[in-house]
Design a protein around this motif. Sequence first.
Motif: not given
Length: 492
Positions: A176, A179, A183, A311, A315, A388, A392
């Motif tokens: 995280n 990510a 981000n 990212e 995730t 997720d 992706y």
Amino acid sequence: MRSAGKDDYPVTRIRLAASLVSTLTLAGCVVGPSFHAPKLAVPTGFVSPAAAPPAWPKPGWWRYFGSPELDRLVAAAKTHNFSVREAIDQLEAANAQIEISGAPLLPSITATGSGNFQQAGASAAGASSASNFSSFGGVGTRKNIDSRHFTAAFQASYQLDFWGKNYDALRAAQANAAAAQFNAATVALTEEAAVATTYFQTLAYQDELGIAKRNLAAAQGLLDQLRAEFRAGVVDAPSVAQQAALVASERANIPNITSEMRQQAIGLGILTGRAPEFLRIHGGTLSAIHVPRIRPGLPAQLLTRRPDIAEAEATLIGANANVRGAIASFFPSISLTGSAGWQSTALNTLFAPGSMLLSAATSLSQPIFEGGALEGTLNVDRATYREDVAKYEQAVVQAFTDVETAMTALHFATRQERLQRIAVERARAALDGAKAQLQAGVVDISTVLNAEQTLLSDENTLEQARLTRLDAAVNLYKAMGGGWILPKDEVQ
């Protein structure tokens, strides 16, 4: 062989506990599926036209447009933009969460200490019968007895991560945080592109305003000439009225263009993190902006140059770790505790060898009935993982789509600008010819009016073609990652 005394027994238990920790750690296993990035079909090349050698963006890509004012605006946005600052704060929070999630992998150690003092009264003669107490007339001799008690201790506890539950929680936190880092790069790239496109739009309106003012001046000059000729009886009143209507129309269009230009300049305020009153835009012209050469290489290389793809993968790694942790929750948990302390009635002898106390314990907990909480958590985590995966895959396909779209727009906008420039040159020549013919009395005023309208339309179209080309170049820089490259220490 002598048996263990009361002082030896706790030490023996600690040694056995340490041996057990070592054995279980070596024998421990991690449950749940290992992470594997989804396999997607990657095209071998881009299909957009205008083949050229690869030219990937570099950091500071906006500098290649050759505008010092744009450089200054982007630098301000990178420091003061609210979305960028928010993303950086989110990254710091995610990094702090790593420390929280990693804490259960280490022993928890606490220290305690206490002191107790108590005073109580008692008879000097000890326990006396009621008759003896009465024979003295109810009067006895009493003394105070003081009681003191001091303790000091250290206590350690550790939950053995036999099934990898705590490690998976740490792994999810690390993913995280990665990510959040990616981000932040995505947000920064988005805001950089927004500053560039907004600035170019401001320049486009400045150019349109300049075109409108030039055409208004030319139309006004022609109107003044026609009025003079009307007074001399050379032209009629309708011809003057037509030109006057054109002048009024072009003059009425100027406030609208000025408003749009200022609104775009004001929009740069929120992007650079400052109130519009403190923002000064000098501007210029789109014709002074250079469009640098840019073209991607192989599509597979794009996967390591887009922070949003990184990212999405990070995730996905975190979601996979959550699934593994949810599976590990079904298995027993093993906890180890131990303490060492001292106990004495005198403070000066508290740390004497004879005052030492040792203890150790092991506990095992196995979930039996949780009302479906564990199974529900696992189902949620699995559904989140599948979600997720879709995100992706969408990010990857979107990356290819963005590049193809931007390349197509840039190619045809470049072609349109080149052709439109020719159209403007011819429209300007046609207007000059019409004015000369009007002076010679070969044509009437309507021919000049039509030529003026054609030139005005072609000049505005050329300006839009320039803006479209610059926007396409900015979008292509953004689609290609803006010079961002996946770090070598990325989460795997």
